[in-house]
Design an enzyme around this catalytic site. Structure first.
Site, PDB file in Angstrom:
ATOM      1  N   ASP A 118       0.815  -1.039  -0.115  1.00 19.97           N
ATOM      2  CA  ASP A 118      -0.143   0.021   0.042  1.00 19.97           C
ATOM      3  C   ASP A 118       0.862   1.318   0.091  1.00 19.97           C
ATOM      4  O   ASP A 118       1.841   1.354   0.752  1.00 19.97           O
ATOM      5  CB  ASP A 118      -1.042  -0.115   1.242  1.00 19.97           C
ATOM      6  N   ILE A 119       0.372   2.084  -0.814  1.00 18.26           N
ATOM      7  CA  ILE A 119       1.467   3.404  -0.968  1.00 18.26           C
ATOM      8  C   ILE A 119       1.330   4.317   0.354  1.00 18.26           C
ATOM      9  O   ILE A 119       2.148   5.086   0.592  1.00 18.26           O
ATOM     10  CB  ILE A 119       0.806   4.329  -2.357  1.00 18.26           C
ATOM     11  N   HIS A 164      -7.038  -5.852   2.116  1.00 14.87           N
ATOM     12  CA  HIS A 164      -5.685  -5.109   3.058  1.00 14.87           C
ATOM     13  C   HIS A 164      -5.160  -6.354   3.909  1.00 14.87           C
ATOM     14  O   HIS A 164      -5.951  -6.759   4.593  1.00 14.87           O
ATOM     15  CB  HIS A 164      -6.205  -3.977   3.749  1.00 14.87           C
ATOM     16  N   HIS A 217     -10.223  -5.294  -3.100  1.00 17.48           N
ATOM     17  CA  HIS A 217      -8.851  -5.754  -2.453  1.00 17.48           C
ATOM     18  C   HIS A 217      -9.021  -6.061  -1.235  1.00 17.48           C
ATOM     19  O   HIS A 217      -9.722  -5.396  -0.541  1.00 17.48           O
ATOM     20  CB  HIS A 217      -8.165  -4.523  -2.620  1.00 17.48           C
ATOM     21  N   ASN A 255     -12.749  -3.282   2.100  1.00 17.87           N
ATOM     22  CA  ASN A 255     -13.706  -2.084   2.444  1.00 17.87           C
ATOM     23  C   ASN A 255     -14.692  -2.296   1.192  1.00 17.87           C
ATOM     24  O   ASN A 255     -14.281  -2.534   0.237  1.00 17.87           O
ATOM     25  CB  ASN A 255     -13.104  -0.884   2.489  1.00 17.87           C
ATOM     26  N   GLY A 285     -16.362   2.583   3.299  1.00 16.23           N
ATOM     27  CA  GLY A 285     -14.862   3.305   3.400  1.00 16.23           C
ATOM     28  C   GLY A 285     -14.192   3.000   2.130  1.00 16.23           C
ATOM     29  O   GLY A 285     -13.015   3.199   2.076  1.00 16.23           O
ATOM     30  N   GLN A 286     -14.856   2.406   1.278  1.00 13.42           N
ATOM     31  CA  GLN A 286     -13.910   2.098   0.034  1.00 13.42           C
ATOM     32  C   GLN A 286     -13.770   3.128  -0.835  1.00 13.42           C
ATOM     33  O   GLN A 286     -14.501   3.888  -1.266  1.00 13.42           O
ATOM     34  CB  GLN A 286     -14.684   1.048  -0.663  1.00 13.42           C
TER      35      GLN A 286
HETATM   36  P1  AMP Z   1      -9.910   1.450   0.166  1.00 14.60           P
HETATM   37  O1  AMP Z   1      -9.959   2.736   1.104  1.00 14.60           O
HETATM   38  O2  AMP Z   1     -10.164   0.014   1.036  1.00 14.60           O
HETATM   39  O3  AMP Z   1     -10.485   1.546  -1.188  1.00 14.60           O
HETATM   40  O4  AMP Z   1      -8.266   1.257   0.199  1.00 14.60           O
HETATM   41  C1  AMP Z   1      -7.543   1.852  -1.039  1.00 14.60           C
HETATM   42  C2  AMP Z   1      -6.181   1.756  -0.761  1.00 14.60           C
HETATM   43  O5  AMP Z   1      -5.256   1.845  -1.801  1.00 14.60           O
HETATM   44  C3  AMP Z   1      -5.615   2.830   0.211  1.00 14.60           C
HETATM   45  O6  AMP Z   1      -5.130   2.077   1.307  1.00 14.60           O
HETATM   46  C4  AMP Z   1      -4.604   3.648  -0.468  1.00 14.60           C
HETATM   47  O7  AMP Z   1      -3.260   3.930   0.410  1.00 14.60           O
HETATM   48  C5  AMP Z   1      -4.243   2.589  -1.545  1.00 14.60           C
HETATM   49  N1  AMP Z   1      -3.715   3.056  -2.827  1.00 14.60           N
HETATM   50  C6  AMP Z   1      -4.027   4.177  -3.475  1.00 14.60           C
HETATM   51  N2  AMP Z   1      -3.337   4.347  -4.663  1.00 14.60           N
HETATM   52  C7  AMP Z   1      -2.128   3.404  -4.766  1.00 14.60           C
HETATM   53  C8  AMP Z   1      -1.451   3.033  -5.435  1.00 14.60           C
HETATM   54  N3  AMP Z   1      -0.970   3.740  -6.485  1.00 14.60           N
HETATM   55  N4  AMP Z   1      -0.318   1.940  -5.025  1.00 14.60           N
HETATM   56  C9  AMP Z   1      -0.419   1.433  -3.992  1.00 14.60           C
HETATM   57  N5  AMP Z   1      -1.580   1.449  -2.973  1.00 14.60           N
HETATM   58  C10 AMP Z   1      -2.573   2.801  -3.534  1.00 14.60           C
END
Ligand code: AMP
Ligand code: ZN
Length: 115
Positions: free
Chosen positions: A33-34, A104, A102, A89, A95-96
């Site tokens: 995760d970024i 986490h 995906h 999520n 909270g998605q």
């Molecule tokens: P969600 O809120 O469950 O949709 O989580 C989306 C997740 O994607 C968040 O934790 C972000 O930090 C992560 N995210 C967004 N863009 C990227 C990216 N380019 N590479 C890796 N993780 C990312």
């Protein structure tokens, strides 16, 4: 394979956007995760696009089962031998933020948020 041209995680799965990969096979990709919310925080996605569990169906049972079954091995390889957490999520109230299903996978030494 169901793919979406402008979906962020489909683009990561296609290699159009770089990611720090944890695991890749024909059906599944895992990458860090970024914006990590825990000492270890990576995401696992099916390569075939599905928005969330709200729109998944019985055709996704195999890949969802594979992802959950794969999580403990990857988590332990990333240093989470003492435990880890899976979060999915779903939808706005869940909270998605990225609308490609995906998981986490989070772990590492606490303290980090209780649930
Ligand atoms: P969600 O809120 O469950 O949709 O989580 C989306 C997740 O994607 C968040 O934790 C972000 O930090 C992560 N995210 C967004 N863009 C990227 C990216 N380019 N590479 C890796 N993780 C990312
Ligand atoms: Zn997608």
């Amino acid at each position: 394979m169901n793919v979406s041209a402008d979906c962020l995680f489909c683009r990561i799965a296609r290699g159009e956007i770089p990611s720090r990969k944890v695991h890749e096979d024909a059906e599944v990709l895992a990458f860090h995760d970024i914006h990590p919310a825990a000492p270890v925080h990576f995401l696992m996605i099916p390569k075939s696009h599905v928005d969330s569990l709200l729109t998944s169906g019985s055709e996704h049972e195999a890949v969802l089962g594979k992802m959950v079954a794969l999580a403990p091995r990857l988590a332990q390889e990333q240093g989470c031998g003492n435990g880890f957490r899976l979060v999915i999520n779903n939808g706005p109230d869940g909270g998605q933020e990225v609308n490609h299903l995906h998981i986490h996978i989070m772990g590492g030494p606490r303290p980090w948020k209780r649930m």
